[in-house]
Design an enzyme around this catalytic site. Structure first.
Site, mmCIF file in Angstrom:
data_model
loop_
_atom_site.group_PDB
_atom_site.id
_atom_site.type_symbol
_atom_site.label_atom_id
_atom_site.label_comp_id
_atom_site.label_asym_id
_atom_site.label_seq_id
_atom_site.Cartn_x
_atom_site.Cartn_y
_atom_site.Cartn_z
ATOM 1 C CG HIS A 172 -27.655 -95.522 30.187
ATOM 2 N ND1 HIS A 172 -26.920 -94.300 29.683
ATOM 3 C CD2 HIS A 172 -27.267 -96.539 29.173
ATOM 4 C CE1 HIS A 172 -26.323 -94.620 28.454
ATOM 5 N NE2 HIS A 172 -26.484 -95.851 28.322
ATOM 6 C CG ASP A 173 -23.597 -97.057 30.270
ATOM 7 O OD1 ASP A 173 -24.589 -97.965 30.146
ATOM 8 O OD2 ASP A 173 -23.234 -96.577 29.298
ATOM 9 C CG ASP A 177 -28.450 -93.516 22.791
ATOM 10 O OD1 ASP A 177 -27.840 -93.775 22.217
ATOM 11 O OD2 ASP A 177 -28.788 -93.429 23.961
ATOM 12 C CG ASP A 194 -24.227 -96.839 22.036
ATOM 13 O OD1 ASP A 194 -24.396 -96.571 23.311
ATOM 14 O OD2 ASP A 194 -24.024 -98.007 21.627
ATOM 15 C CD GLU A 215 -21.297 -94.233 24.935
ATOM 16 O OE1 GLU A 215 -20.801 -95.002 26.279
ATOM 17 O OE2 GLU A 215 -21.408 -94.966 24.145
HETATM 18 C C1 NOJ Z 1 -22.908 -97.638 25.339
HETATM 19 C C2 NOJ Z 1 -24.076 -97.672 26.310
HETATM 20 O O1 NOJ Z 1 -24.131 -96.333 26.842
HETATM 21 C C3 NOJ Z 1 -24.310 -98.788 26.822
HETATM 22 O O2 NOJ Z 1 -25.350 -98.774 27.600
HETATM 23 C C4 NOJ Z 1 -24.428 -100.008 25.743
HETATM 24 O O3 NOJ Z 1 -24.552 -101.197 26.634
HETATM 25 C C5 NOJ Z 1 -23.313 -100.049 24.921
HETATM 26 N N1 NOJ Z 1 -22.781 -98.892 24.309
HETATM 27 C C6 NOJ Z 1 -23.651 -101.039 23.733
HETATM 28 O O4 NOJ Z 1 -24.540 -100.270 22.950
#
Ligand code: NOJ
Length: 525
Positions: free
Chosen positions: A321-322, A100, A202, A261
């Protein structure tokens, strides 16, 4: 596209949240040694790659997504030699490694930022986005941070504001500065030389912001962040030439992969970033966010595929994870039947499947009951409307020993209280478990190229109960039939005699599907 097996297109990618996977030194936090000890498990599961959420040194304001050194490993996860061992051991088992890269922002503890804020004359001052206050002292424009509050933080010593899309401890870097650009591109080279196979970028479509920092226009929304059209702080055109440069670096190595992402982008816009001289893939969130209805998933899948160009390939995920885990969102209590249908859908629709760790055993989110228990800062900030992302990050449930076999110490987040019944060891020994079902689906997928890179042909438009489609590759095809409902339903097979890949039974004409039944058929020759 070539039709031989290509790991990132035809294989399965498994996301590991390293803090929560396996703890080898018993400090309550997962680590690289833990991951290495579970590689046999992953190989047996049948996955082709692991995406590791960030393992770089981090003060952990955003649990790794605030990096303080891009070219090292956080000691809580191990040392560089552990990472090198992970690469070697994973390679031996045919498992690729995806790191990542969080390059939109750094930690405010990164030496670059410390230098940048030390003085306006510092050579690195311009590595971040600093602006003077407006004459009345207000921030330079109306931009908001997605994690709450204005996106500008005032530094009294410099008398200037710096910009951050996430927490104030995550200042955005200035990608327009050629030195920053060069330093970031070196991060790719550094890890490629170590032997990693790919990267997950990211929020890459945030790297560039409008050069003039114009105000975003207003729109109707609930939170301040949603009350703006994000036309100047997101998705600026400068990203395309940068992606080309990144791709050139990647293409210097064999069979590498970059998945991005995207932030606030619809299918069409997300697709503009994917192709031969851009990203290999990008995440599109609609599929994962659907409620339980076959038409919804079908339409998202068709939409995403249609948006992508000929030289692109879709990918799909149901958890990360979000967001809350799929079993938490779709299942009732501990009943796994919907989790089976969801897993079959994820593994059989067109696109590279991403499995979030623990979803193969149907892990549920841990309940977050008190504000004082919350670790994720956005959970504290928006409590009780949003309780943060701790729920889906709980320790992997390996067995029924204390702490689910994750660690001998108290884990950084609590283990789900269902762990004595729901764990890997238990499911390995139960032939009817979700884990064994997922393994079976993976092995069927692996044996059938049509399920990997075949075309996707829906058999029912706007289904109410049964999601049915065909995956077709030249003269080969597999029919996938998923009963989304808790009732029996008939389904009319296309003409021909079929054999089930699930149970070996023969079928022709009308078949009856039990509640939540999954069937896969091949035409008998
Ligand atoms: C996206 C990530 O998936 C998330 O976990 C993170 O808090 C934010 N970007 C900031 O890096």
């Amino acid at each position: 596209m070539k039709k031989e097996f290509l790991w990132w297109r035809d294989g399965i990618i498994y996301q590991i949240y390293p803090r929560s996977f396996a703890d080898s030194n018993n400090d309550g936090i997962g680590d690289l040694g833990g991951i290495i000890s579970k590689l046999d498990y992953l190989q047996e599961l049948g996955i082709d790659a692991i995406w590791l959420s960030p393992i770089n040194p981090s003060p952990d304001v955003d649990f790794g997504y605030d990096v303080s050194d891009y070219n090292d490993i956080d000691p809580k996860f191990g040392a560089m030699k552990d990472f090198e061992k992970l690469i070697r051991e994973a390679k031996k088992r045919g498992i690729h490694i995806i790191l990542d890269l969080v390059l939109n922002h750094t930690s405010d503890q990164h030496p670059w930022f410390l230098e940048s804020k030390s003085s306006i004359d510092s050579p690195k001052h311009d590595w971040y986005i600093w602006r003077d206050p407006k004459p009345n002292g207000d921030p330079p424009n109306n931009w908001q941070a997605v994690f709450g509050g204005p996106a500008w933080e005032f530094d009294p010593e410099l008398g200037k504001y710096y910009y951050h899309m996430f927490y104030k401890e995550q200042p955005d870097v200035n990608w327009r500065n050629p030195q920053v650009r060069a330093a970031m591109l070196d991060v790719f080279r550094f890890w490629l030389k170590k032997g990693v196979d790919g990267f997950r970028l990211d929020v890459f479509n945030l790297y560039f912001k409008d050069e003039a920092l114009r105000d975003n226009p207003p729109k109707v929304g609930i939170r301040a962040f949603d009350q703006q059209e994000h036309i100047y702080d997101v998705s600026q055109p400068e990203m395309y030439p940068l992606l080309k440069e990144i791709r050139e670096i990647m293409d210097g190595y064999k069979e590498t992969y970059v998945v991005g992402e995207t932030f606030l982008a619809d299918a069409e816009h997300t697709a503009t970033y994917v192709g031969n001289d851009k990203l290999h893939a990008a995440f599109y969130f609609e599929f994962a966010n659907n409620r339980w209805h076959p038409t919804r998933f079908l339409n998202s899948s068709l939409k995403w595929d249609a948006a992508l160009s000929e030289d692109a390939w879709p990918n799909n995920f149901l958890g990360n994870h979000d967001m809350a885990r799929p079993a938490t969102r779709y299942c009732f209590g501990e009943d796994d039947r919907r989790a089976r249908v969801a897993a079959a859908m994820l593994l059989m629709v067109k696109g590279t499947p991403y499995i979030y760790y623990g979803d193969e055993i149907g892990m549920r989110d841990i309940p977050i009951r008190k504000k004082s228990d919350v670790l994720d800062p956005i959970g504290k900030r928006f409590w009780p409307i949003f309780k943060g992302r701790d729920g889906c990050r709980s320790p992997m449930q390996w067995d029924d020993s204390p702490n689910a076999g994750f660690s001998l110490a108290d884990p950084w987040l609590p283990v789900h209280r269902n762990y004595q019944q729901r764990n890997v060891a238990q499911q390995q020994s139960d032939p009817d478990s979700l884990l064994n079902f997922v393994k079976k689906l993976i092995s069927i997928r692996r044996a059938e190229p049509a399920l990997q890179h075949g075309d996707f042909i829906p058999l029912v438009e706007e289904p109410r109960f049964i999601l049915a489609f065909k995956r077709v590759l030249e003269y080969d095809s597999v029919i996938v039939i998923l009963n989304f409902s808790n009732r029996n339903h008939d389904f009319q097979l296309p003409e021909g005699a079929y054999q089930s890949l699930m149970d070996g039974s023969s079928a022709t004409g009308t078949i009856n599907l039990k509640p939540y039944q999954v069937q896969l058929f091949k035409l008998m020759s």
